[in-house]
Design a protein around this motif. Structure first.
Motif, PDB file in Angstrom:
ATOM      1  N   ALA A 159      -4.935   4.719  -9.206  1.00 26.50           N
ATOM      2  CA  ALA A 159      -6.323   4.563  -8.774  1.00 26.50           C
ATOM      3  C   ALA A 159      -6.432   3.695  -7.525  1.00 26.50           C
ATOM      4  O   ALA A 159      -7.085   4.071  -6.551  1.00 26.50           O
ATOM      5  N   ASN A 160      -5.782   2.528  -7.543  1.00 29.18           N
ATOM      6  CA  ASN A 160      -5.928   1.583  -6.438  1.00 29.18           C
ATOM      7  C   ASN A 160      -4.594   1.150  -5.839  1.00 29.18           C
ATOM      8  O   ASN A 160      -4.535   0.157  -5.116  1.00 29.18           O
ATOM      9  N   ARG A 161      -3.541   1.850  -6.152  1.00 31.17           N
ATOM     10  CA  ARG A 161      -2.227   1.533  -5.601  1.00 31.17           C
ATOM     11  C   ARG A 161      -1.495   2.835  -5.289  1.00 31.17           C
ATOM     12  O   ARG A 161      -1.814   3.893  -5.822  1.00 31.17           O
ATOM     13  N   ASN A 190      -8.287   6.421  -5.247  1.00 26.65           N
ATOM     14  CA  ASN A 190      -9.722   6.158  -5.094  1.00 26.65           C
ATOM     15  C   ASN A 190     -10.108   5.908  -3.642  1.00 26.65           C
ATOM     16  O   ASN A 190     -11.276   6.017  -3.275  1.00 26.65           O
ATOM     17  N   GLN A 191      -9.157   5.518  -2.819  1.00 26.38           N
ATOM     18  CA  GLN A 191      -9.424   5.283  -1.399  1.00 26.38           C
ATOM     19  C   GLN A 191      -9.005   6.484  -0.544  1.00 26.38           C
ATOM     20  O   GLN A 191      -8.920   6.379   0.678  1.00 26.38           O
ATOM     21  N   ASN A 194      -1.685  -1.408  -0.983  1.00 26.29           N
ATOM     22  CA  ASN A 194      -2.887  -1.900  -1.656  1.00 26.29           C
ATOM     23  C   ASN A 194      -4.006  -0.873  -1.753  1.00 26.29           C
ATOM     24  O   ASN A 194      -5.139  -1.222  -2.067  1.00 26.29           O
ATOM     25  N   LYS A 195      -3.746   0.382  -1.476  1.00 23.91           N
ATOM     26  CA  LYS A 195      -4.745   1.433  -1.612  1.00 23.91           C
ATOM     27  C   LYS A 195      -4.175   2.561  -2.452  1.00 23.91           C
ATOM     28  O   LYS A 195      -2.958   2.726  -2.554  1.00 23.91           O
ATOM     29  N   GLY A 196      -5.084   3.357  -3.052  1.00 25.66           N
ATOM     30  CA  GLY A 196      -4.623   4.435  -3.908  1.00 25.66           C
ATOM     31  C   GLY A 196      -5.499   5.666  -3.807  1.00 25.66           C
ATOM     32  O   GLY A 196      -6.178   5.908  -2.799  1.00 25.66           O
ATOM     33  N   THR A 253       0.701   8.060  -6.474  1.00 30.82           N
ATOM     34  CA  THR A 253      -0.546   7.314  -6.342  1.00 30.82           C
ATOM     35  C   THR A 253      -1.117   6.992  -7.707  1.00 30.82           C
ATOM     36  O   THR A 253      -0.933   7.745  -8.668  1.00 30.82           O
TER      37      THR A 253
END
Length: 341
Positions: free
Chosen positions: A74-76, A42-43, A38-40, A72
């Motif tokens: 943006a958000n995944r 951007n994180q 759940n992170k990509g 990767t």
């Protein structure tokens, strides 16, 4: 005894919740040894990062395996199980921890304030050795927990790099998709003459090729070309006064097959039968006779797939073609079929 167990389980859950508080990355979708988190980018996630996967258990968090980020957005991000095991280990909801987070959690635990307790209180709340051994055994079992791999359709739907690495076997779905495309066949066998034809000729070698396409509802339609070098059963020649003779039989046929399941089929068809006889006299004078006739055939056989794209074929046919006399013979053929890409 129950009081000791309740106390130990409660402490374990408190420690698990404390360690879990730092775990903001978790698996939201699993496909075999691959997963989406759940992170990509951007994180702060980057390709090549290594994370430790942990899973909630009755006695806290248990180690599962290591994963590596290989793509990767943006958000995944997509991760892959580092260690190759017989079965995938990842599950939806598993938490991912970096080495820094693991070190920080261990450090915070070591810095927790300690209260002085009497020796009697410590002894009272310390679980017996047998109970501790039982919980350690459960922890080991949780670490070895494995999940069943999901089907191929889910892997294709995942849409990430590496999904194509999943091995594909011979399934009914892939077989039925490929048999819809044209197939080429190469074959060889024997014809066994019957009746008056058998009185003059003996069993002879046959060679040929075929081109088949699916016509729907289990039917295949195709074209076949076969040639037989017919052997005489009369020794030196079957024509009086001839020094030698040679004969051949060319078949150009349209064939219709009906499959019952994946292997067994029946077939029928018709086409042109063209026998040719070449006679060489004692003074080396050559005479050739040939005719073009219509004929029909019927039979059946088996097709054994060796892969999605090829297979072995074995079949038998009864042929009739109409010359001045009705000519009949039986053919046995074996061959190899492969899909045209």
């Amino acid at each position: 005894m129950r009081k000791y167990i309740s106390f130990f389980v409660g402490v374990s859950f408190i420690f698990a919740a404390f360690l879990r508080a730092d775990a903001t990355i978790e698996i939201i979708k699993v496909s075999g040894r691959f997963a989406i988190i759940n992170k990509g980018a951007n994180q702060g996630l980057k390709e090549g990062q290594i994370f430790f996967v942990k899973r909630e258990a009755r006695n806290g968090l248990s180690d599962v395996c290591k994963v590596k980020v290989f793509r990767t957005t943006a958000n995944r991000a997509a991760v892959q199980q580092v260690k190759q095991t017989k079965s995938p280990l990842l599950q939806k909801g598993d938490g991912l921890y970096s080495s820094r987070e693991m070190h920080s959690a261990a450090l915070q635990k070591s810095q927790q304030p300690r209260t002085k307790r009497s020796t009697a209180a410590v002894a009272k709340k310390t679980p017996p050795p047998v109970l501790t051994l039982a919980f350690q055994t459960n922890s080991f079992q949780e670490t070895k927990t494995e999940v069943k791999p999901i089907n191929q359709a889910a892997v294709e739907h995942l849409g990430v790099e590496g999904a194509s690495q999943v091995r594909r076997g011979i399934t009914f779905r892939t077989y039925s998709q490929n048999i819809r495309k044209p197939w080429l066949g190469l074959q060889a066998g024997l014809i066994i003459p019957n009746g008056d034809f058998g009185a003059v000729y003996s069993p002879s070698l046959n060679f040929g090729a075929s081109y088949m396409v699916e016509a729907g509802s289990g039917f295949n339609l195709g074209l076949e070309l076969n040639n037989t070098f017919v052997s005489s059963s009369l020794g030196g020649g079957n024509v009086v006064g001839a020094a030698s003779t040679s004969s051949s039989l060319l078949e150009v046929q349209v064939a219709l097959q009906k499959f019952f399941g994946r292997m067994f089929f029946i077939e029928a068809g018709g086409g042109i039968y063209r026998p040719k006889i070449r006679i060489t006299s004692a003074d080396n004078f050559v005479t050739t006779y040939s005719s073009t006739n219509f004929g029909v055939f019927g039979g059946g056989g088996f097709f054994i797939p060796t892969s999605e794209y090829a297979g072995i074929m074995l079949k038998g046919r009864l042929h009739n073609y109409f010359d001045q006399n009705k000519i009949q013979y039986f053919g046995i053929t074996a061959g190899f079929k492969f899909k045209v890409h």
